[in-house]
Write a protein that holds these residues in place. Structure first.
Motif, PDB file in Angstrom:
ATOM      1  N   ASP A   1      -0.494  -8.161   5.219  1.00  0.00           N
ATOM      2  CA  ASP A   1      -1.398  -8.770   6.521  1.00  0.00           C
ATOM      3  C   ASP A   1      -1.704  -9.896   6.857  1.00  0.00           C
ATOM      4  O   ASP A   1      -2.204  -9.952   7.462  1.00  0.00           O
TER       5      ASP A   1
ATOM      6  N   GLY B   1      -8.149  -0.272   5.368  1.00  0.00           N
ATOM      7  CA  GLY B   1      -6.703  -0.026   6.102  1.00  0.00           C
ATOM      8  C   GLY B   1      -6.591   0.956   5.587  1.00  0.00           C
ATOM      9  O   GLY B   1      -7.114   2.096   4.458  1.00  0.00           O
ATOM     10  N   GLU B   2      -4.783   1.543   6.426  1.00  0.00           N
ATOM     11  CA  GLU B   2      -4.300   2.865   5.450  1.00  0.00           C
ATOM     12  C   GLU B   2      -3.478   3.093   5.385  1.00  0.00           C
ATOM     13  O   GLU B   2      -2.681   2.242   5.900  1.00  0.00           O
TER      14      GLU B   2
ATOM     15  N   ARG C   1      -1.322  -0.394   5.270  1.00  0.00           N
ATOM     16  CA  ARG C   1      -1.548  -0.943   6.287  1.00  0.00           C
ATOM     17  C   ARG C   1      -3.109  -1.388   7.167  1.00  0.00           C
ATOM     18  O   ARG C   1      -3.748   0.107   6.754  1.00  0.00           O
TER      19      ARG C   1
ATOM     20  N   THR D   1      -5.819  -2.097   8.690  1.00  0.00           N
ATOM     21  CA  THR D   1      -6.520  -1.131   9.955  1.00  0.00           C
ATOM     22  C   THR D   1      -7.769  -2.203  10.843  1.00  0.00           C
ATOM     23  O   THR D   1      -7.649  -1.881  11.842  1.00  0.00           O
TER      24      THR D   1
ATOM     25  N   ALA E   1     -11.180  -3.060  14.751  1.00  0.00           N
ATOM     26  CA  ALA E   1      -9.665  -2.673  14.845  1.00  0.00           C
ATOM     27  C   ALA E   1      -9.340  -3.590  14.897  1.00  0.00           C
ATOM     28  O   ALA E   1      -9.280  -4.515  15.701  1.00  0.00           O
TER      29      ALA E   1
ATOM     30  N   ALA F   1      -4.480  -5.665  13.112  1.00  0.00           N
ATOM     31  CA  ALA F   1      -3.418  -5.231  12.499  1.00  0.00           C
ATOM     32  C   ALA F   1      -3.327  -6.093  11.710  1.00  0.00           C
ATOM     33  O   ALA F   1      -2.218  -5.595  10.239  1.00  0.00           O
TER      34      ALA F   1
END
Length: 331
Positions: free
Chosen positions: A147, A222-223, A226, A228, A239, A241
């Motif tokens: 990510d 993240g969770e 991924r 977050t 937030a 991504a």
């Protein structure tokens, strides 16, 4: 190792002899080694198998190989190189390169079960790239290569239109933010409490819809595998991504310390336009020489270019001594 009267080391009696040693099997080194093997040069390629992009799952922008794993590209390129006569690969960590009569002596510590190595060579190409240090954020490596990425040109397309973070503390952060904004209009730049972005640059970014967040970072969270968001020092989580991180980079060239090689202002190897360093017979290619887009295809191109120059240099000059020149006939 014994030394001659002028202080240069004598070549070990058990040393393998090559025309070229290429140090580093990243895209620059592999490309240089392949082209030199095709030029029928006895070429040794030495690599410690510690690629900077080991965490990257897919490489992009390399024609015919877009989306291929960087490790797979390394495997294919090494296989191609070793298919040529005169091509030798050694798994080792180069510990020193010293001048020797008519060239260089290289010593390497074997890795992955390989023996230690001594080798002599007329010329050397350094293509060891950079060592990167990520910002001191606890979980940043958990997201790095999936990510979070460092090369915007390499991975920007895959993050298009996502809510992105740009994390860093360097003075080029504003410029990098402009590049990231080409792929997403939802971008926040996190300076982690540093003064990396001036008020003037912040105003310029704001005019383009890019927010600058100056609060310190506690972690990237993240969770379910991924990313977050970015957790800040005051407890707020913003937030996000995905995004990009700006590491600190330093060249992996400690083995050159005894040569007195000239470095540039960034601590990288200073070279001319053809890749020649200040040490005759020693060349450099790829990220060891100059900052720029961290794309594999760029480094591979530089490796091929330096290989072509080195091959011509080994051929020598066509100049004829005046006393041996043939006078033109007047008939």
């Amino acid at each position: 190792m014994s030394h001659s009267d002028d202080g240069t080391p004598d070549a070990p009696s058990n040393a393998a002899a090559f025309e070229v040693v290429v140090v580093g099997a990243g895209p620059a080194g592999l490309s240089a080694a392949l082209n030199l093997a095709r030029a029928r040069r006895r070429t040794l390629l030495v690599d410690s198998n510690r690629p900077r992009n080991a965490a990257t799952l897919h490489s992009h922008g390399f024609i015919t190989r877009d989306g291929t794993s960087p490790l797979e590209l390394r495997r294919l390129a090494r296989e191609e190189f070793e298919g040529y006569p005169g091509a030798t690969f050694h798994a080792g960590l180069v510990e020193s390169i010293e001048r020797a009569d008519g060239g260089f002596v290289l010593t390497a510590r074997g890795v992955r079960g390989s023996a230690d190595l001594s080798a002599t060579a007329r010329t050397v190409i350094v293509a060891t790239g950079l060592v990167e240090s990520l910002p001191c954020i606890p979980s940043i490596r958990a997201w790095y290569g999936t990510d979070l990425h460092s090369c915007i040109e390499c991975d920007g397309y895959e993050k298009a239109d996502e809510a992105l973070a740009l994390i860093g503390e360097s003075d080029d952060l504003a410029e990098r933010a402009l590049i990231v904004s080409q792929w997403s209009d939802d971008l926040i730049v996190f300076t982690n409490g540093s003064t990396a972005i001036s008020p003037r640059d912040e105003a310029g970014l704001a005019a383009r819809g890019i927010r600058v967040e100056r609060r310190g970072i506690v972690d990237v969270v993240g969770e379910q595998g991924r990313m977050t968001g970015v957790l800040l020092a005051d407890g707020e989580t913003i937030a996000r991504a995905a995004g990009f991180v700006r590491p600190d980079w330093s060249p992996a060239i400690g083995f050159l310390d005894g040569l007195g090689i000239a470095l540039d202002g960034e601590g990288l190897i200073a070279v001319d336009a053809a890749g020649r360093s200040s040490v005759p017979g020693l060349y450099a290619a790829g990220d060891s020489t100059a900052p720029g887009p961290g794309q594999l295809i760029v480094a591979a191109g530089q490796g091929a270019q330096v290989a072509a120059v080195l091959n011509r240099d080994l051929l020598g000059s066509l100049a004829v001594e005046p006393s041996l020149a043939v006078e033109p006939s007047l008939d």
